[in-house]
Design an enzyme around this catalytic site. Structure first.
Site, PDB file in Angstrom:
ATOM      1  N   GLU A  21       0.823  -1.212   0.000  1.00 57.37           N
ATOM      2  CA  GLU A  21       0.000   0.000   0.000  1.00 57.37           C
ATOM      3  C   GLU A  21       0.852   1.254   0.000  1.00 57.37           C
ATOM      4  O   GLU A  21       0.473   2.270  -0.581  1.00 57.37           O
ATOM      5  CB  GLU A  21      -0.943  -0.019   1.205  1.00 57.37           C
ATOM      6  CG  GLU A  21      -1.891   1.156   1.287  1.00 57.37           C
ATOM      7  CD  GLU A  21      -2.974   1.153   0.209  1.00 57.37           C
ATOM      8  OE1 GLU A  21      -3.765   2.119   0.174  1.00 57.37           O
ATOM      9  OE2 GLU A  21      -3.047   0.181  -0.592  1.00 57.37           O
ATOM     10  N   THR A  80     -11.466   8.168 -12.879  1.00 59.09           N
ATOM     11  CA  THR A  80     -10.523   7.574 -11.936  1.00 59.09           C
ATOM     12  C   THR A  80     -10.950   6.187 -11.473  1.00 59.09           C
ATOM     13  O   THR A  80     -10.243   5.561 -10.693  1.00 59.09           O
ATOM     14  CB  THR A  80     -10.298   8.518 -10.739  1.00 59.09           C
ATOM     15  OG1 THR A  80      -9.092   8.151 -10.051  1.00 59.09           O
ATOM     16  CG2 THR A  80     -11.483   8.491  -9.788  1.00 59.09           C
TER      17      THR A  80
END
Length: 630
Positions: free
Chosen positions: A499, A610
């Protein structure tokens, strides 16, 4: 008064008729009216008269209904063209007017007549439109879908290359593998979680979450365009039928403005532009209207959460902040809502956001991540191209491209912001890796989030329109950032990226704590691979993309779907039990495009929001209602 007292005298009516005569006259009149209306509705060749009394909903189902709803006269009232155009192309069927290759691709046409019980019911309810629930009536439009499709420069689904060569055969096999992964993800969702927002593959059930205010089917809406472009015909029809019959908008929870916009509205808009199916357009507009109360703030900067029941923005304190990536990632979708509805309010809302951002002082030209919708001031000076900031920058360059390069305001804002990012956030590690750090009031955090890895693709996408002397520099910068993100994958045991990853204490492109070591099927790295491939055709990007496919298969595929993993540095996966909807919308779509020809959803015709939902570039010759002077 005297005559009233005479026995047997019956006064006449005001018309000079006695009561028995009046009764006979009314009886005759009612019979005449009944006869006329019977002839009007039952005699042949009375359809023109019927249209004086009946709504479009009761006419013969088919193209007439679609045409009248779209603001066009019924087809049978027009002179037929010499060579009638086919129905809107569906997966596998390209628009003849834009086909470069004369070979006709196999596929199925958008249905205009019922072909089965489910579609007969749909047509009987108004050709897909009556699937809307009470309060979701049709949204009028004069948008000309056929004219829009004729202006596209490439067939939506591209043209087939000669795949007889060994190299092309390998790429086709890779593309088919990604398609199989999509089929497996969809079938698993359909079997265990249909109608829920996301699948939990380990427990084999569905998950609703609390981001969508009671809306259901996030995976379905997110999957529509991916299913379409992969030509998964049966699966697309399943998804479409669910939207028609089960996607309800009469919900009353609290929803994320950002997530509902990019996933639900973006997915519905994309599905409409790909198919022309009115149900997608109408549901998108109605859902967009439910988001408008979020903008009822002193500055017009929307709050992050909207209450679908009250419409309030319901924050407890005036100091609450709006997030740059959230209120800055509405422009693409809201301009298309205006284009398809004729309602200027959507475009006005996002143009006001631009106005506020242009006026406010920006520290060193940087855009901090938090803004007060009450005062219009920055709340703190934290700047990131990753989470909290990312898609704001993406939407600037894509607004420029979507406007057919007429939105000069977006272009100038993008290149000014990119210059500030280069000056204050860009770094090169001792090991030679280029990365974009995070900025906190002048102090840098030397880390880069997975979410920031979209920036390689963004910079590549914008390189062509930069000042001529900077174009080569931006292309190289895009390649270097994408290489760094690849390294974050290559340096893990699973070959999947964490992440967030750091550049300090001699460690580069790796996470430093378990809380940042997870992978939740994110798309940003393969997104950049796709853009860099289309720009350079360097085979390294397809090689890197295939590494991701193999890693997903080995570590994320379970018996009942795909799951994220909690530690990319462990070769024994610990799954998080969630198949994210964006895995089907983005990750698999970008991988499929990476192994496809460049004219499949050509970047000349489409920009991706997006959530990777394709929205068309405005190729209109004249100023449209959404894209006027920017």
């Amino acid at each position: 008064m005297l005559m009233r007292k005479v026995p047997g005298f019956v006064p006449a009516s005001p018309w000079g008729l006695r009561l028995p005569q009046k009764f006979l006259f009314l009886l005759f009149l009612s019979g005449l009216v009944t006869l006329c209306f019977g002839a009007l509705f039952l005699l042949p060749h009375s359809s023109r008269l019927k249209r004086l009394f009946l709504t479009a909903r009761t006419q013969q189902p088919g193209l007439e209904v679609v045409a009248e709803i779209a603001g066009h006269p019924p087809a049978r009232d027009q002179e037929p063209p010499p060579n009638p155009a086919p129905a809107v192309p569906a997966p596998g069927e390209d628009d003849p007017s834009s086909r470069a290759n004369p070979r006709r691709r196999k596929g199925w046409l958008r249905r205009t007549r019922p072909t089965g019980p489910r579609e007969e019911a749909t047509v009987a309810r108004g050709n897909g439109i009556a699937a809307l629930r009470p309060g979701e009536e049709s949204a009028p439009s004069s948008f000309d879908f056929n004219a829009f499709r004729s202006r596209l420069r490439h067939p939506v689904l591209g043209t087939r290359a000669d795949e007889s060569k060994a190299s092309q055969s390998r790429v086709r096999a890779q593309r088919e593998k990604v398609k199989e992964m999509m089929q497996f993800a969809w079938q698993s969702y359909k079997r265990y979680a249909m109608g829920k927002n996301e699948l939990r593959p380990l427990t084999k059930d569905g998950y609703e979450g609390n981001m969508f205010g009671g809306l259901n089917g996030a995976t379905i809406i997110d999957s529509l365009d991916t299913l379409y472009l992969m030509e998964l015909k049966e699966e697309f029809q399943e998804a479409k039928a669910w939207v028609e019959e089960s996607f309800h908008l009469n919900v009353s929870g609290e929803a994320s403005l950002f997530e509902v916009n990019i996933r639900f509205i973006g997915g519905l808009l994309s599905a409409f532009y790909l198919t022309g199916e009115e149900v997608f357009r109408i549901k998108a507009i109605k859902l967009g209207e439910k988001l408008l109360p979020a903008f009822n703030t002193p500055t017009g900067i929307p709050k992050g959460v909207v209450n679908f029941k009250s419409g309030s923005w319901g924050w407890a304190t005036a100091g609450s902040s709006s997030i740059l990536a959230e209120f800055g990632s509405l422009h693409l979708e809201f301009l298309h809502l205006t284009e398809l509805s004729g309602n200027q309010v959507f475009a006005e809302k996002v143009r006001n956001i631009r106005k506020v951002l242009r006026k406010i002082d920006k520290p060193f030209g940087l855009y901090p991540n938090f803004l007060s919708p009450v005062s219009g001031n920055w709340v703190q000076h934290h700047v990131s191209v990753g989470g909290l900031g990312d898609s704001f920058y993406e939407y600037l360059i894509k607004s420029w491209l979507m406007s057919a390069k007429t939105d000069m305001e977006a272009k100038n804002m993008y290149y000014e912001a990119l210059e500030a990012i280069e000056t204050y956030l860009l770094n090169v590690s001792p090991g030679g890796l280029t990365y974009i750090a995070e900025w906190r009031g002048g102090i840098l955090d030397h880390k880069m989030g997975h979410l920031a890895c979209f920036s390689g693709g963004m910079i590549a996408l914008g390189a062509e329109d930069a000042e001529e002397e900077k174009r080569a520099h931006y292309r190289e910068l895009a390649a270097q950032i994408t290489k760094t993100c690849h390294e974050s994958y290559a340096r893990s045991d699973t070959k999947l990226g964490p992440e967030a990853f750091w550049f300090n204490s001699g460690r580069e492109a790796v996470a430093t704590q378990l809380s940042e070591s997870y992978y939740i099927l994110r798309p940003e790295v393969v997104e950049s691979y796709m853009y860099l491939w289309r720009q350079t055709h360097d085979p390294i990007y397809r090689e890197w993309g295939w590494e991701v496919v193999m890693a997903l298969e080995k570590y994320c595929r379970t018996e009942a779907g795909f799951s994220g993993i909690q530690d990319v540095y462990s070769s024994i996966p610990n799954h998080d039990n969630k198949q994210q909807s964006f895995f089907l919308a983005e990750t698999l779509k970008y991988l499929y495009l990476l192994f496809s020809e460049d004219d499949l959803l050509s970047l000349e015709d489409w920009v991706f929001n997006t959530e990777a939902h394709p929205l068309p570039v405005n190729h209109s010759d004249s100023s449209s209602r959404a894209w006027g002077r920017q």
